[in-house]
Scaffold this motif. Structure first.
Motif, mmCIF file in Angstrom:
data_model
loop_
_atom_site.group_PDB
_atom_site.id
_atom_site.type_symbol
_atom_site.label_atom_id
_atom_site.label_comp_id
_atom_site.label_asym_id
_atom_site.label_seq_id
_atom_site.Cartn_x
_atom_site.Cartn_y
_atom_site.Cartn_z
ATOM 1 N N ASN A 1 -4.403 6.907 -3.061
ATOM 2 C CA ASN A 1 -4.170 5.638 -2.362
ATOM 3 C C ASN A 1 -3.929 4.547 -3.403
ATOM 4 O O ASN A 1 -4.771 4.316 -4.287
ATOM 5 C CB ASN A 1 -5.371 5.247 -1.495
ATOM 6 N N GLN B 1 0.396 5.780 0.099
ATOM 7 C CA GLN B 1 -0.531 6.909 0.223
ATOM 8 C C GLN B 1 0.238 8.211 0.098
ATOM 9 O O GLN B 1 1.290 8.376 0.718
ATOM 10 C CB GLN B 1 -1.271 6.858 1.558
ATOM 11 N N ARG C 1 -0.459 12.513 0.163
ATOM 12 C CA ARG C 1 -1.404 13.580 0.509
ATOM 13 C C ARG C 1 -0.744 14.937 0.293
ATOM 14 O O ARG C 1 0.420 15.128 0.646
ATOM 15 C CB ARG C 1 -1.852 13.452 1.971
ATOM 16 N N SER D 1 0.847 -1.188 0.000
ATOM 17 C CA SER D 1 0.000 0.000 0.000
ATOM 18 C C SER D 1 0.882 1.237 0.000
ATOM 19 O O SER D 1 1.997 1.227 0.522
ATOM 20 C CB SER D 1 -0.928 0.021 1.221
ATOM 21 N N GLN E 1 -5.381 13.596 -2.699
ATOM 22 C CA GLN E 1 -5.019 12.357 -2.011
ATOM 23 C C GLN E 1 -5.036 11.190 -2.996
ATOM 24 O O GLN E 1 -5.963 11.080 -3.818
ATOM 25 C CB GLN E 1 -5.989 12.080 -0.852
#
Length: 565
Positions: free
Chosen positions: A179, A154, A156, A152, A177
């Motif tokens: 993901n 991420q 931002r 994973s 954002q």
């Protein structure tokens, strides 16, 4: 010689001797006629004799008779004589200006660790300005687990600004954002069912602007606020979603009363390969508020109009009350309300990112919500809140594993009215600047309307955080998250389409075990610019699951350096 001759001879000698002695005393005058009548005093001069050690080698100058005359400067003030006998006002002495502390508004932080963890964070701000504020925030976090494609990442990014004027405050922000993840879910009973997990990418872009008037002490003041928010959401496949929300607020104070109106309009749409839903809601909330002597009562209605693919008109009560029994220590509050909650893919993927395609979208109706409790403080640094609530909810969304893709989740709705009773408690303790602890506990009892269980809804959840500053340079952090068992539904055969009523003979109930997740961290301040940190997640190294078939990454440790400027 006769006796008489001897006596006369003796008397004559004595008399002659006496006269001789008297003639030798210079202080007595002579009785004789030829004596000197002037008195003469003879004084012999004094000659001191000094020792050799105290003799002066030179004589002092006795003629040095100079005198010192001081110089005086006079300044005469022409001031009128005041004959006022009243007490004059004292003038406060101006305090010396305090030296402003040096503010460090910006920092950069980076680190890495086990589970291929890469972490980066940055924050910048324009600094201290009473009228203008602006800044930006950036974060990146990526990790990998032991399972196939258990990865994973991420990212931002947020940019914000605020301008404070004389009558109103303007603020705005822009957020992005991303993901990235894989559908790595694995069934331990059939580990070969997912040999090549698909990749998913969720993108979210949001913009928001707001204007709020400044507060005034005028008892008859008029206040207002307005906000606009819009976002665009999409995934790696065909799902797309957009939304625009307009909010407005007006309030007029009249002594202890407030008359106001809150309104909002939500416009949005969700599209996928075979679905296209328009979902719009208009809400109006007129109210009257009484606030005086520790009593605060807000009474109004909530008018909700759905339009688009869903059309309905509803009116709910909107009443809140707050009574102060002991100022700052004990307050009693209560609430009775109802509302329509607009559901969206953005909301669902924030909670469960492993959603399937072509998710059905429906709104949830909170028919009646009643709650009440107590809150307050128990002294400096101690705060508490306890609340009990009961809700009647129509069309509550639930997650279930898809029959065609076991590692993806569909969204179903518990058609009918389900009942939820809960208890919520919060505590906050701050002994000093060195020790702070917060905790939250939730108990919830679900009574489904049509489903046999409220899927993936645990009855008990607990979270707690601790901060302890050992010294000014060293601080420790700790956290714990505890969750009770929950239930999941696995289809034994393909469900009916459209899905309306569950078939207990066509489903299997699986228990998702609860978990305890412990975390810890430490920070060391090297100087005013540099500091080091370390963080440990999942200290018990447990492979628990929040959703069926998706194990979390085990214990991982990462650390790094931060620089402030």
């Amino acid at each position: 010689m006769t006796f008489h001759k001897i006596i006369y001879t003796t008397i004559l000698l004595i008399t002659a001797g006496t006269l001789h002695v008297m003639a030798q005393d210079p202080t007595k005058p002579k009785t004789e006629e030829k004596a000197v009548t002037e008195e003469i005093e003879v004084v012999r001069p004094y000659k001191p004799v000094l020792a050799e050690a105290v003799k002066l080698r030179r004589s002092p100058d006795l003629n040095d008779v100079k005198t010192y005359k001081a110089r005086f400067n006079y300044s005469l003030t022409d001031r009128k004589l005041e004959l006022n006998s009243d007490i004059n006002k004292l003038q406060a002495q101006e305090v010396a200006a305090e030296r402003e502390a040096e503010l460090i508004n910006n920092y950069v932080k980076g680190g890495f660790g086990t589970a291929k963890t890469i972490f980066g964070e940055a924050y910048v701000n324009i600094g201290k300005d009473e009228a203008m504020q602006a800044g930006a925030y950036l974060q990146h976090l990526s990790q990998s687990g032991k399972l196939n494609k258990q990865q994973s990442s991420q990212q931002r990014l947020s940019v914000f600004g605020r301008s404070i004027g004389e009558t109103a405050t303007l603020s705005g922000r822009v957020n992005f954002q991303r993901n990235g993840l894989y559908f790595y879910g694995i069934d331990e009973a059939n580990p070969a069912l997912n040999p090549n997990p698909e990749k998913q990418t969720l993108n979210f872009f949001e913009a928001e602007g707001e204007v709020v008037n400044k507060y005034t002490d005028d008892p008859d003041a008029f206040s207002y606020a307005a906000k606009v928010n819009g976002y665009i959401w999409s995934d790696k496949f065909s799902a797309k979603e957009n939304s625009i929300v307009l909010n407005g607020y007006m309030n007029k104070r009249i002594s202890s009363f407030n008359l106001g109106l809150a309104a909002s309009a939500e416009f949005g749409g969700t599209k996928d390969s075979i679905t296209d839903v328009g979902n719009n809601i208009l809400k109006l909330n007129p109210y009257i508020r009484l606030q005086t002597h520790g009593v605060k009562i807000n009474a109004g209605i909530n008018f909700v109009q759905e339009f688009g693919d869903f059309s309905s008109t509803r009116i709910f009560p909107a009443v809140t009350a707050d009574f102060t029994l002991i100022p700052d220590y004990l307050q009693i509050f209560g609430e009775v309300k109802g509302d329509v909650n607009r559901n969206s893919l953005k909301q669902y993927t924030d909670e469960n990112p492993w959603l399937n395609s072509n998710i059905e979208i429906r709104n949830t109706v909170e028919k009646l919500s009643i709650s009440g409790g107590i809150k307050g403080t128990g002294g400096p640094g101690f705060g508490y809140k306890a609340r009990i609530y009961h809700k009647r909810i129509e069309d509550m969304p639930l997650y279930v594993n898809s029959f065609s893709s076991f590692n993806k989740f569909d969204v179903i709705y518990d058609f009918g009215t389900m009942k939820l009773t809960g208890l919520e408690g919060e505590l906050s303790v701050q002994v000093s600047d060195a020790l702070k602890w917060t905790g939250r506990l939730n108990f919830e009892d679900y009574k489904p309307a049509a489903e046999t269980q409220s899927w993936f809804k645990p009855q008990m959840r607990l979270s707690s955080d601790l901060l302890y500053n050992i010294t000014k340079q060293i601080s420790l952090t700790a956290s714990v998250a505890i969750q009770d068992d929950s239930k999941a539904k696995v289809y034994l055969a393909a469900p009916a389409k459209p899905y309306l009523i569950p078939d207990p003979l066509n489903e299997q109930v699986v228990t998702v075990k609860g978990f305890v997740d412990l975390g810890a961290g430490a920070n060391y301040k090297i100087n005013n610019k540099f500091s080091a940190f370390i963080k440990v997640n999942n200290l018990l190294d447990s492979s628990y699951s929040r959703f069926l078939y998706y194990q979390t990454i085990g214990m991982n440790i990462f650390g790094g350096i931060s620089y402030s400027f």
